[in-house]
Design a protein around this motif. Structure first.
Motif, PDB file in Angstrom:
ATOM      1  N   PRO A  21      -7.643   4.069  -0.971  1.00  0.00           N
ATOM      2  CA  PRO A  21      -7.865   3.502   0.359  1.00  0.00           C
ATOM      3  C   PRO A  21      -7.324   4.441   1.435  1.00  0.00           C
ATOM      4  O   PRO A  21      -6.281   5.073   1.256  1.00  0.00           O
ATOM      5  CB  PRO A  21      -7.068   2.199   0.320  1.00  0.00           C
ATOM      6  CG  PRO A  21      -6.069   2.374  -0.748  1.00  0.00           C
ATOM      7  CD  PRO A  21      -6.629   3.341  -1.740  1.00  0.00           C
ATOM      8  N   ILE A  22      -8.026   4.474   2.555  1.00  0.00           N
ATOM      9  CA  ILE A  22      -7.602   5.358   3.649  1.00  0.00           C
ATOM     10  C   ILE A  22      -6.540   4.627   4.458  1.00  0.00           C
ATOM     11  O   ILE A  22      -6.697   3.451   4.803  1.00  0.00           O
ATOM     12  CB  ILE A  22      -8.829   5.721   4.525  1.00  0.00           C
ATOM     13  CG1 ILE A  22      -9.774   6.536   3.664  1.00  0.00           C
ATOM     14  CG2 ILE A  22      -8.411   6.493   5.751  1.00  0.00           C
ATOM     15  CD1 ILE A  22     -10.971   7.012   4.384  1.00  0.00           C
ATOM     16  N   TYR A  31      -3.709  -0.280   5.769  1.00  0.00           N
ATOM     17  CA  TYR A  31      -5.056   0.119   5.413  1.00  0.00           C
ATOM     18  C   TYR A  31      -5.900   0.307   6.666  1.00  0.00           C
ATOM     19  O   TYR A  31      -5.765  -0.427   7.635  1.00  0.00           O
ATOM     20  CB  TYR A  31      -5.728  -0.963   4.552  1.00  0.00           C
ATOM     21  CG  TYR A  31      -5.125  -1.127   3.188  1.00  0.00           C
ATOM     22  CD1 TYR A  31      -4.687  -2.368   2.759  1.00  0.00           C
ATOM     23  CD2 TYR A  31      -5.001  -0.058   2.314  1.00  0.00           C
ATOM     24  CE1 TYR A  31      -4.160  -2.537   1.500  1.00  0.00           C
ATOM     25  CE2 TYR A  31      -4.469  -0.225   1.057  1.00  0.00           C
ATOM     26  CZ  TYR A  31      -4.047  -1.462   0.654  1.00  0.00           C
ATOM     27  OH  TYR A  31      -3.525  -1.634  -0.586  1.00  0.00           O
ATOM     28  N   PHE A  32      -6.809   1.277   6.636  1.00  0.00           N
ATOM     29  CA  PHE A  32      -7.773   1.455   7.710  1.00  0.00           C
ATOM     30  C   PHE A  32      -8.935   0.518   7.423  1.00  0.00           C
ATOM     31  O   PHE A  32      -9.588   0.641   6.390  1.00  0.00           O
ATOM     32  CB  PHE A  32      -8.245   2.918   7.729  1.00  0.00           C
ATOM     33  CG  PHE A  32      -9.317   3.177   8.730  1.00  0.00           C
ATOM     34  CD1 PHE A  32     -10.587   3.561   8.332  1.00  0.00           C
ATOM     35  CD2 PHE A  32      -9.084   3.037  10.082  1.00  0.00           C
ATOM     36  CE1 PHE A  32     -11.581   3.798   9.246  1.00  0.00           C
ATOM     37  CE2 PHE A  32     -10.069   3.269  11.011  1.00  0.00           C
ATOM     38  CZ  PHE A  32     -11.318   3.648  10.594  1.00  0.00           C
ATOM     39  N   PRO A  70       0.833  -1.214   0.000  1.00  0.00           N
ATOM     40  CA  PRO A  70       0.000   0.000   0.000  1.00  0.00           C
ATOM     41  C   PRO A  70       0.859   1.253   0.000  1.00  0.00           C
ATOM     42  O   PRO A  70       1.825   1.349   0.747  1.00  0.00           O
ATOM     43  CB  PRO A  70      -0.792  -0.119   1.304  1.00  0.00           C
ATOM     44  CG  PRO A  70      -0.132  -1.167   2.106  1.00  0.00           C
ATOM     45  CD  PRO A  70       0.589  -2.054   1.172  1.00  0.00           C
ATOM     46  N   GLU A  71       0.504   2.202  -0.872  1.00  0.00           N
ATOM     47  CA  GLU A  71       1.338   3.387  -0.945  1.00  0.00           C
ATOM     48  C   GLU A  71       0.804   4.462  -0.029  1.00  0.00           C
ATOM     49  O   GLU A  71      -0.404   4.624   0.102  1.00  0.00           O
ATOM     50  CB  GLU A  71       1.412   3.928  -2.368  1.00  0.00           C
ATOM     51  CG  GLU A  71       0.540   3.214  -3.358  1.00  0.00           C
ATOM     52  CD  GLU A  71       0.459   3.938  -4.682  1.00  0.00           C
ATOM     53  OE1 GLU A  71       0.991   3.388  -5.638  1.00  0.00           O
ATOM     54  OE2 GLU A  71      -0.127   5.030  -4.702  1.00  0.00           O
ATOM     55  N   THR A  72       1.720   5.204   0.556  1.00  0.00           N
ATOM     56  CA  THR A  72       1.289   6.279   1.455  1.00  0.00           C
ATOM     57  C   THR A  72       0.842   7.455   0.626  1.00  0.00           C
ATOM     58  O   THR A  72       1.542   7.878  -0.277  1.00  0.00           O
ATOM     59  CB  THR A  72       2.459   6.773   2.321  1.00  0.00           C
ATOM     60  OG1 THR A  72       3.654   6.344   1.685  1.00  0.00           O
ATOM     61  CG2 THR A  72       2.381   6.264   3.720  1.00  0.00           C
ATOM     62  N   PRO A  73      -0.303   8.009   0.923  1.00  0.00           N
ATOM     63  CA  PRO A  73      -0.729   9.204   0.193  1.00  0.00           C
ATOM     64  C   PRO A  73       0.055  10.405   0.694  1.00  0.00           C
ATOM     65  O   PRO A  73       0.130  10.647   1.891  1.00  0.00           O
ATOM     66  CB  PRO A  73      -2.206   9.321   0.566  1.00  0.00           C
ATOM     67  CG  PRO A  73      -2.342   8.621   1.861  1.00  0.00           C
ATOM     68  CD  PRO A  73      -1.267   7.589   1.945  1.00  0.00           C
ATOM     69  N   SER A  74       0.660  11.122  -0.203  1.00  0.00           N
ATOM     70  CA  SER A  74       1.418  12.284   0.246  1.00  0.00           C
ATOM     71  C   SER A  74       0.748  13.582  -0.165  1.00  0.00           C
ATOM     72  O   SER A  74       0.884  14.590   0.505  1.00  0.00           O
ATOM     73  CB  SER A  74       2.823  12.238  -0.353  1.00  0.00           C
ATOM     74  OG  SER A  74       2.701  12.041  -1.741  1.00  0.00           O
TER      75      SER A  74
END
Lengths: 696, 264
Positions: free
Chosen positions: A290-291, A298-299, A278-282
């Protein structure tokens, strides 16, 4: 490697650091959990639990006193680096538990030394050290973390791992084997000088004409049509007019062993696909992303998947609302993600969940008890019955998360229906009431209704939603949805001794409870205050009902019971917004139809109650805004020009040239037609009609 | 004034002529029209002058894509199920319910014409002695190609579903992968509008693996394939330590495909 026994003796003799015992420290004094770590990798973390205000951490390498076998305890000093060791922390981790995370990292190259390099490991056991991390307030030492590091050098090979399988060339053109002309096993292949099955006598027979090339076989012989091959002596007369200028590796010669069959296409098989991290949203969340939590995971909230099964590990998509009901029991119950987990807001900010816990009021909505109630005590546990998450978002980030958690007790043998709902609400949204369309009604949204004369907050027309056995006494209501013709009802149990007029009043009252409104909104965004936006409901009350004309005093039979309610809603298309036609309600009519109720007896009439079904139906009638011009019967029957109802209509006489032919683009059709016309014209002109026909 | 030759008889050396605006010229025009127009009208009105659609037969080139999604119910409780797929994102969603089966496949070309004719798949799902299988849902994906008229390439699926109140030991499926056309395919060109995978295997969300959504999106297509097996056999009598076996034989038959005729 230092034997573990030696370490055991050492620790027995060492002064026990504070916090290592299992007795809980008094509140306020922080402790490290765990307080002793055996480190085998380059990074390790521990948690400082307790009141950590004005607490600073320091890291030191300590050396054992070999004489006494005791580890010295150092005093407080401010150093977050010691040699190659770095200390990060304390970072707030769990506010609820008052915990902070402390990370210790080794900044050393763990590669095994190949040559006389300096920044690398000389031996496979690279680092053997003892560290002490102290938590101090002022000059008082509050807690200690002891780390024994035994780190081995990285033994991975240097090189790239290629994901592609080795590509084996087609053996017909590029044989891998040592002797490609060795086609038959067990016997000697003629003219194949590298065949080991050939005896020297056989080889001598054809030694003058072996297959040329490497090991016999695949070779590009220069053929005589090549320009480079032609010599002036043997060149034909037309040289170099028709010779071929091509390099030797691009020849039509396919090798001696090409047999011309088509090989099947690449056959695939089960692949082991790569797992995506999963990639971190920057730069914020987009719709459908996905949150993520601050831990880069993942949440997750329990959701439905596949064929209705609920899975707990399901991530939540940004701006995607859902509301699921999952059935579980005590044995299968699994707790979801903790509410103390911090969420990534999208731009690497931390969001904490604002949780409100409350107890369930009406347990029957959630729990189904088993038929046989066991008198003995069963195991009951406090579990989560429902969770409602409200994410408040702004732009690409999440501003706030409000969670409402309903808790209750679940006992063994009971079936629990959990409910999980997620709603994404915009930061700027003020009103909570949803419109049913803007401006026209949208199919599937509730019909807006209001009662002008009373101050009750009635907002929709209702139909019964029967529950359980379908009795009217236990039925709930569901709103009437625009565009969906519906029918519903419930069962009313009537006693044999029921008075008919009383029954009529009761039934009428029940049906009227569905239609408590007096006016219905014309459009999806009608306001309740403006009378121009509302349409009055026309009621056709059942033709009554003189009490005197009741059917005598017969018990068990009543006539003219208005048991069926019909709601007719007349709608029309009144325009279009951006190409989408908008619908409005022009009128609403409510009518009742009557039935004769008769008590159902068996052989003898017992004193039970007989069922009387009450029904309510909604019908949406769409009328055209402008009524169509009435057609004459001639126009209806005459289909010579109507290509939808007649295969051989006149407009399709020259079908390929008309717009009805959709097999080709019209431009192609036109071009072909013109070419045909040109040929006709050419034929006509060449046959010289003028001279034949016209003679002066 | 120009004159029109009406009739000539060379042997008698007679030629009849009239002016261009004479009644005879008009009569000649009328005769010419009567020679060419009525046959066209009769041919048109008697149906079938312009043919709009036709059919042809072709065996499609089908290849199993080695993508499998399996859901097996082991009890009445909705939480008791076992599942596995070839998509790692789907497997990551499952926790205890993930059970890795043994799958063996053979794709055969029986008449050696370069096109596969049959897929034989055997899937063995390991079970404990206390577990029983009551229902199975299995999705297999294929790549489907037609070449004779238009080049039509699509990703299609076979959905196998079977359930029984009795615990099963084996599910036997034997059928054809048939083409369902709601509109005719074109007669030339490349058609790859359905060359999209049926299941989005990289999505981490549980709702993307909802079978109702997968089937709704698949049936929205105008050209699909369906596994036509009217009677899958549910066998009983599983030994306590034996796995649950799914035996599927899927044939790739010759199809009749309708296409619009080109008039010009």
């Amino acid at each position: 490697m230092i034997p573990p026994l030696f370490w055991a003796l050492l620790l027995l003799g060492a002064e026990r650091p504070t916090g290592r015992a299992q007795t809980p420290a008094p509140p306020g004094i922080p402790v490290f959990l765990p307080s002793f770590i055996h480190m085998s990798g380059p990074m390790v973390s521990s948690y400082l639990v307790g009141n950590s205000t004005e607490v600073f951490l320091s890291i030191n390498i300590i050396h054992m006193n070999t004489e006494t076998g005791i580890l010295p305890l150092l005093k407080c000093s401010e150093s977050n680096r010691s040699g190659e060791w770095h200390l990060n922390g304390p970072e707030p981790y769990d506010v609820y538990m008052n915990a902070s995370k402390v990370t210790i990292t080794l900044m050393k190259n763990l590669q095994l030394c190949s040559s006389n390099a300096t920044d690398c490991c000389m031996k496979p056991l690279c680092v053997v050290e003892t560290l002490q991390v102290s938590a101090c307030r002022g000059s008082t030492m509050l807690a200690n973390l002891l780390i024994q590091a035994e780190i081995y050098a990285n033994s991975s090979f240097t090189g790239n791992v290629s994901e592609n399988a080795t590509h084996i060339p087609n053996q017909v053109y590029q044989p891998l084997g040592s002797c490609p002309c060795n086609l038959t096993a067990g016997t000697c292949d003629v003219r194949c000088c590298c065949d080991l099955e050939c005896t020297p006598d056989m080889k001598q027979l054809f030694s003058g004409s072996c297959f040329a090339g490497i090991f016999g076989g695949n070779v590009n012989l220069p053929f005589e049509q090549l320009c480079s091959v032609q010599t002036t002596n043997s060149a034909p007369d037309w040289f170099p007019f028709l010779c071929v200028q091509s390099p030797l590796n691009n020849t039509p010669f396919l090798g001696y062993f090409y047999h011309g069959s088509v090989s099947p296409s690449q056959v695939s098989s089960f692949k082991i696909p790569l797992q995506t991290v999963p990639e971190t949203p920057s730069s914020g969340y987009k719709q459908g992303d996905p949150i993520m939590t601050m831990e880069n995971e993942y949440f997750i909230i329990r959701q439905k998947s596949m064929a209705g099964q609920c899975i707990g590990n399901a991530p939540v998509a940004f701006l995607q609302n859902f509301d699921v009901k999952c059935v579980t029991s005590l044995s299968a119950y699994k707790e979801g993600l903790s509410h103390n987990v911090l969420i990534n807001s999208g731009t690497k900010g931390t969001i904490q969940q604002n949780v409100i816990y409350s107890n369930v009021t009406d347990v029957r909505n959630f729990i189904t008890k088993p038929e046989d109630i066991q008198p003995t005590e069963v195991l009951c546990v406090n579990v989560t019955f429902a969770e409602h998450y409200m994410f408040i978002w702004k732009g690409k980030t999440i501003e706030e998360i409000n969670v409402t958690v309903l808790l209750g007790e679940l006992c063994d043998g009971e079936i629990l229906t959990q409910r999980f709902a997620v709603n994404f609400v915009s930061f700027n949204s003020t009103s909570t009431a949803e419109l049913s369309g803007n401006p026209g009604y949208q199919v599937g949204k509730p019909v807006r209704a209001v009662n002008i004369s009373s101050s009750d907050t009635v907002t929709t027309l209702k139909l019964w939603q029967p529950v359980g056995r379908g009795l009217c006494t236990s039925a709930t209501f569901t709103p009437v949805l625009f565009g969906l013709n519906s029918l519903s009802g419930c069962i009313l149990e009537v006693d044999i001794n029921e008075d008919c007029s009383q029954l009529r009043e009761d039934v009428t009252a029940r049906l009227n409870s569905l239609i408590q409104a007096t006016h219905v909104g014309k459009r999806g965004n009608s306001s309740y205050g403006d009378l121009n936006d509302l349409v009055e409901i026309i009621r056709l009350d059942p033709s009554n009902l003189n009490a005197n004309t009741s059917v005598g005093n017969l018990k068990g039979i009543c006539s003219d019971i208005p048991a069926n309610l019909n709601i007719r809603i007349i709608t029309a298309d009144v325009g279009a917004v951006e190409g989408i036609s908008q619908e409005e309600i022009l009128g609403v009519q409510i009518s009742f139809s009557t039935v004769i109720w008769q008590f159902q007896c068996g052989i003898i009439c017992e004193n039970k109650s007989s069922p009387l079904p009450l029904t309510a139906s909604v019908q949406f009638i769409k009328i055209p805004a402008q009524p169509p011009i009435p057609m004459t019967s001639f126009q209806i029957n005459y289909t010579e020009y109507d290509c939808n109802r007649n295969e051989i209509c006149w407009p399709q006489l020259f079908y390929p040239l008309t717009r009805y032919y959709t097999g080709e683009p019209y431009s192609q059709c036109l071009a072909k037609g013109l070419v045909l016309a040109f040929f006709f014209l050419l034929a006509a002109v060449l046959s010289n009609p003028c001279s034949k026909i016209l003679k002066t | 004034m120009a004159q029109l030759e009406l009739f000539s008889q060379p042997a008698l050396r007679t030629r009849y002529r009239a002016g261009l605006c004479s009644t005879a010229a008009l009569g000649l025009l009328l005769l010419w029209a009567l020679t060419y127009l009525p046959p066209l009208l009769v041919a048109y009105r008697s149906q079938g002058l312009w043919l709009k659609q036709s059919t042809y037969m072709e065996q499609p080139t089908i290849q199993f894509q080695y993508e499998v999604l399996l859901v097996a119910m082991t009890g009445a409780d909705p939480g008791s199920f076992l599942t596995w797929s070839t998509f790692p994102a789907f497997n990551r969603l499952q926790e205890d319910q993930l059970r890795v089966p043994l799958i063996s496949t053979i794709e055969e070309d029986k008449n050696h014409d370069g096109k596969m004719d049959q897929l034989y798949l055997k899937l063995e799902l390991p079970l404990q002695s206390t577990e029983h299988i009551f229902a199975v849902q299995l999705i297999l994906t294929f790549s489907y190609q037609l070449h004779r008229m238009s080049t039509f390439v699509m990703q299609s699926m076979a959905f196998i579903q079977s359930s029984s109140p009795f615990p099963g030991s084996q599910l036997y499926v034997n059928g054809d992968l048939k083409l369902c056309q709601r509109q005719s395919l074109s007669h030339c060109g490349v058609d790859t509008r359905y060359n999209v995978s049926v299941i989005n295997g990289t999505s981490p969300f549980a709702s993307d693996y909802d079978l109702t959504k997968i089937i709704a999106a698949y049936q929205d297509r105008n050209v699909t394939t369906v596994l036509s097996d009217p009677n899958p056999v549910w066998l009983v009598g599983r030994a306590p330590d034996a796995p649950f076996v799914i035996n599927a034989t899927i044939r790739y038959p010759v199809e009749v495909i309708s296409y619009p005729l080109e008039a010009l």
